[in-house]
Design a protein around this motif. Structure first.
Motif, PDB file in Angstrom:
ATOM      1  N   MET A   1       0.848  -1.169   0.000  1.00  0.00           N
ATOM      2  CA  MET A   1       0.000   0.000   0.000  1.00  0.00           C
ATOM      3  C   MET A   1       0.894   1.231   0.000  1.00  0.00           C
ATOM      4  O   MET A   1       1.778   1.387   0.829  1.00  0.00           O
ATOM      5  CB  MET A   1      -0.890  -0.041   1.259  1.00  0.00           C
ATOM      6  CG  MET A   1      -1.820   1.126   1.360  1.00  0.00           C
ATOM      7  SD  MET A   1      -3.055   0.830   2.627  1.00  0.00           S
ATOM      8  CE  MET A   1      -2.523   1.962   3.861  1.00  0.00           C
ATOM      9  N   GLY A   2       0.656   2.125  -0.911  1.00  0.00           N
ATOM     10  CA  GLY A   2       1.446   3.343  -1.019  1.00  0.00           C
ATOM     11  C   GLY A   2       0.859   4.450  -0.173  1.00  0.00           C
ATOM     12  O   GLY A   2      -0.143   4.296   0.500  1.00  0.00           O
ATOM     13  N   SER A   3       1.500   5.574  -0.223  1.00  0.00           N
ATOM     14  CA  SER A   3       0.992   6.714   0.530  1.00  0.00           C
ATOM     15  C   SER A   3       0.765   7.871  -0.432  1.00  0.00           C
ATOM     16  O   SER A   3       1.358   7.948  -1.497  1.00  0.00           O
ATOM     17  CB  SER A   3       1.948   7.120   1.642  1.00  0.00           C
ATOM     18  OG  SER A   3       3.171   7.539   1.092  1.00  0.00           O
ATOM     19  N   THR A   4      -0.113   8.763  -0.031  1.00  0.00           N
ATOM     20  CA  THR A   4      -0.467   9.936  -0.818  1.00  0.00           C
ATOM     21  C   THR A   4      -0.448  11.147   0.093  1.00  0.00           C
ATOM     22  O   THR A   4      -0.701  11.030   1.284  1.00  0.00           O
ATOM     23  CB  THR A   4      -1.885   9.757  -1.412  1.00  0.00           C
ATOM     24  OG1 THR A   4      -1.904   8.561  -2.184  1.00  0.00           O
ATOM     25  CG2 THR A   4      -2.269  10.910  -2.291  1.00  0.00           C
ATOM     26  N   VAL A   5      -0.183  12.289  -0.467  1.00  0.00           N
ATOM     27  CA  VAL A   5      -0.150  13.524   0.305  1.00  0.00           C
ATOM     28  C   VAL A   5      -1.551  14.114   0.382  1.00  0.00           C
ATOM     29  O   VAL A   5      -2.256  14.183  -0.620  1.00  0.00           O
ATOM     30  CB  VAL A   5       0.806  14.546  -0.337  1.00  0.00           C
ATOM     31  CG1 VAL A   5       0.738  15.880   0.378  1.00  0.00           C
ATOM     32  CG2 VAL A   5       2.227  14.006  -0.332  1.00  0.00           C
ATOM     33  N   LEU A   6      -1.932  14.531   1.575  1.00  0.00           N
ATOM     34  CA  LEU A   6      -3.196  15.230   1.793  1.00  0.00           C
ATOM     35  C   LEU A   6      -2.851  16.545   2.473  1.00  0.00           C
ATOM     36  O   LEU A   6      -2.287  16.565   3.556  1.00  0.00           O
ATOM     37  CB  LEU A   6      -4.132  14.417   2.691  1.00  0.00           C
ATOM     38  CG  LEU A   6      -5.404  15.112   3.161  1.00  0.00           C
ATOM     39  CD1 LEU A   6      -6.317  15.407   1.968  1.00  0.00           C
ATOM     40  CD2 LEU A   6      -6.126  14.254   4.176  1.00  0.00           C
ATOM     41  N   SER A   7      -3.156  17.634   1.826  1.00  0.00           N
ATOM     42  CA  SER A   7      -2.847  18.948   2.369  1.00  0.00           C
ATOM     43  C   SER A   7      -4.117  19.548   2.956  1.00  0.00           C
ATOM     44  O   SER A   7      -5.172  19.507   2.337  1.00  0.00           O
ATOM     45  CB  SER A   7      -2.320  19.831   1.237  1.00  0.00           C
ATOM     46  OG  SER A   7      -2.065  21.126   1.715  1.00  0.00           O
ATOM     47  N   LEU A   8      -4.007  20.084   4.168  1.00  0.00           N
ATOM     48  CA  LEU A   8      -5.160  20.674   4.842  1.00  0.00           C
ATOM     49  C   LEU A   8      -4.861  22.101   5.249  1.00  0.00           C
ATOM     50  O   LEU A   8      -3.764  22.423   5.658  1.00  0.00           O
ATOM     51  CB  LEU A   8      -5.497  19.886   6.115  1.00  0.00           C
ATOM     52  CG  LEU A   8      -5.852  18.428   5.986  1.00  0.00           C
ATOM     53  CD1 LEU A   8      -5.954  17.799   7.359  1.00  0.00           C
ATOM     54  CD2 LEU A   8      -7.141  18.269   5.230  1.00  0.00           C
ATOM     55  N   ARG A   9      -5.878  22.934   5.195  1.00  0.00           N
ATOM     56  CA  ARG A   9      -5.771  24.285   5.729  1.00  0.00           C
ATOM     57  C   ARG A   9      -6.661  24.289   6.978  1.00  0.00           C
ATOM     58  O   ARG A   9      -7.867  24.055   6.872  1.00  0.00           O
ATOM     59  CB  ARG A   9      -6.277  25.308   4.728  1.00  0.00           C
ATOM     60  CG  ARG A   9      -6.136  26.736   5.222  1.00  0.00           C
ATOM     61  CD  ARG A   9      -6.691  27.716   4.206  1.00  0.00           C
ATOM     62  NE  ARG A   9      -6.117  27.515   2.895  1.00  0.00           N
ATOM     63  CZ  ARG A   9      -5.154  28.263   2.348  1.00  0.00           C
ATOM     64  NH1 ARG A   9      -4.660  29.273   3.034  1.00  0.00           N
ATOM     65  NH2 ARG A   9      -4.693  28.017   1.148  1.00  0.00           N
ATOM     66  N   ILE A  10      -6.040  24.506   8.145  1.00  0.00           N
ATOM     67  CA  ILE A  10      -6.813  24.484   9.383  1.00  0.00           C
ATOM     68  C   ILE A  10      -6.536  25.732  10.202  1.00  0.00           C
ATOM     69  O   ILE A  10      -5.496  26.378  10.052  1.00  0.00           O
ATOM     70  CB  ILE A  10      -6.537  23.214  10.226  1.00  0.00           C
ATOM     71  CG1 ILE A  10      -5.080  23.136  10.646  1.00  0.00           C
ATOM     72  CG2 ILE A  10      -6.946  21.967   9.491  1.00  0.00           C
ATOM     73  CD1 ILE A  10      -4.796  22.023  11.618  1.00  0.00           C
ATOM     74  N   ASP A  11      -7.457  26.022  11.051  1.00  0.00           N
ATOM     75  CA  ASP A  11      -7.383  27.168  11.954  1.00  0.00           C
ATOM     76  C   ASP A  11      -6.177  27.021  12.886  1.00  0.00           C
ATOM     77  O   ASP A  11      -5.853  25.911  13.328  1.00  0.00           O
ATOM     78  CB  ASP A  11      -8.697  27.200  12.739  1.00  0.00           C
ATOM     79  CG  ASP A  11      -8.747  28.321  13.738  1.00  0.00           C
ATOM     80  OD1 ASP A  11      -8.488  28.030  14.927  1.00  0.00           O
ATOM     81  OD2 ASP A  11      -9.041  29.452  13.339  1.00  0.00           O
ATOM     82  N   GLY A  12      -5.519  28.119  13.210  1.00  0.00           N
ATOM     83  CA  GLY A  12      -4.358  28.091  14.094  1.00  0.00           C
ATOM     84  C   GLY A  12      -4.666  27.542  15.471  1.00  0.00           C
ATOM     85  O   GLY A  12      -3.868  26.820  16.068  1.00  0.00           O
ATOM     86  N   GLU A  13      -5.855  27.854  15.984  1.00  0.00           N
ATOM     87  CA  GLU A  13      -6.261  27.353  17.303  1.00  0.00           C
ATOM     88  C   GLU A  13      -6.407  25.833  17.280  1.00  0.00           C
ATOM     89  O   GLU A  13      -5.983  25.138  18.205  1.00  0.00           O
ATOM     90  CB  GLU A  13      -7.576  28.012  17.707  1.00  0.00           C
ATOM     91  CG  GLU A  13      -8.028  27.675  19.110  1.00  0.00           C
ATOM     92  CD  GLU A  13      -9.312  28.401  19.479  1.00  0.00           C
ATOM     93  OE1 GLU A  13     -10.191  27.744  20.064  1.00  0.00           O
ATOM     94  OE2 GLU A  13      -9.427  29.607  19.167  1.00  0.00           O
ATOM     95  N   LEU A  14      -7.001  25.310  16.203  1.00  0.00           N
ATOM     96  CA  LEU A  14      -7.134  23.858  16.077  1.00  0.00           C
ATOM     97  C   LEU A  14      -5.764  23.205  15.985  1.00  0.00           C
ATOM     98  O   LEU A  14      -5.516  22.175  16.630  1.00  0.00           O
ATOM     99  CB  LEU A  14      -7.975  23.504  14.852  1.00  0.00           C
ATOM    100  CG  LEU A  14      -8.075  22.014  14.513  1.00  0.00           C
ATOM    101  CD1 LEU A  14      -8.652  21.219  15.683  1.00  0.00           C
ATOM    102  CD2 LEU A  14      -8.904  21.815  13.253  1.00  0.00           C
ATOM    103  N   LEU A  15      -4.864  23.791  15.214  1.00  0.00           N
ATOM    104  CA  LEU A  15      -3.518  23.226  15.098  1.00  0.00           C
ATOM    105  C   LEU A  15      -2.819  23.205  16.456  1.00  0.00           C
ATOM    106  O   LEU A  15      -2.156  22.219  16.805  1.00  0.00           O
ATOM    107  CB  LEU A  15      -2.693  24.012  14.079  1.00  0.00           C
ATOM    108  CG  LEU A  15      -1.274  23.494  13.850  1.00  0.00           C
ATOM    109  CD1 LEU A  15      -1.279  22.033  13.408  1.00  0.00           C
ATOM    110  CD2 LEU A  15      -0.566  24.364  12.821  1.00  0.00           C
ATOM    111  N   ASP A  16      -2.985  24.254  17.241  1.00  0.00           N
ATOM    112  CA  ASP A  16      -2.388  24.271  18.584  1.00  0.00           C
ATOM    113  C   ASP A  16      -2.938  23.141  19.446  1.00  0.00           C
ATOM    114  O   ASP A  16      -2.190  22.467  20.161  1.00  0.00           O
ATOM    115  CB  ASP A  16      -2.635  25.614  19.270  1.00  0.00           C
ATOM    116  CG  ASP A  16      -1.835  26.744  18.649  1.00  0.00           C
ATOM    117  OD1 ASP A  16      -0.824  26.457  17.953  1.00  0.00           O
ATOM    118  OD2 ASP A  16      -2.225  27.908  18.843  1.00  0.00           O
TER     119      ASP A  16
END
Length: 71
Positions: A1-16
């Motif tokens: 099974m290979g891997s794929t890139v998934l790019s997300l844009r998330i809120d800074g508060e959620l990332l913290d």
């Protein structure tokens, strides 16, 4: 099974919050998010399997307490 890139844009508060939760488990944010997604996917597949089993066996099974279900 290979891997794929998934790019997300998330809120800074959620990332913290994700960083803090991942750090408590000694994980990277990426590993924490992937583990969470895998767990959620498993829960959905498990519940679908339980539903299919109940349909197959019908009334022969005792009633299932919704609190016993994986959520």
């Amino acid at each position: 099974m290979g891997s794929t890139v998934l790019s997300l844009r998330i809120d800074g508060e959620l990332l913290d919050r994700l960083r803090r939760r991942a750090a408590r488990r000694g994980m990277s944010v990426q590993d924490y998010v992937v583990q969470t997604l895998v767990r959620d996917d498993f829960d959905e597949r498990f519940n679908a399997a339980v539903d299919e089993t109940e349909k197959f066996y019908g009334a022969d099974l005792p009633p299932v307490d919704p609190a016993d279900r994986v959520t």
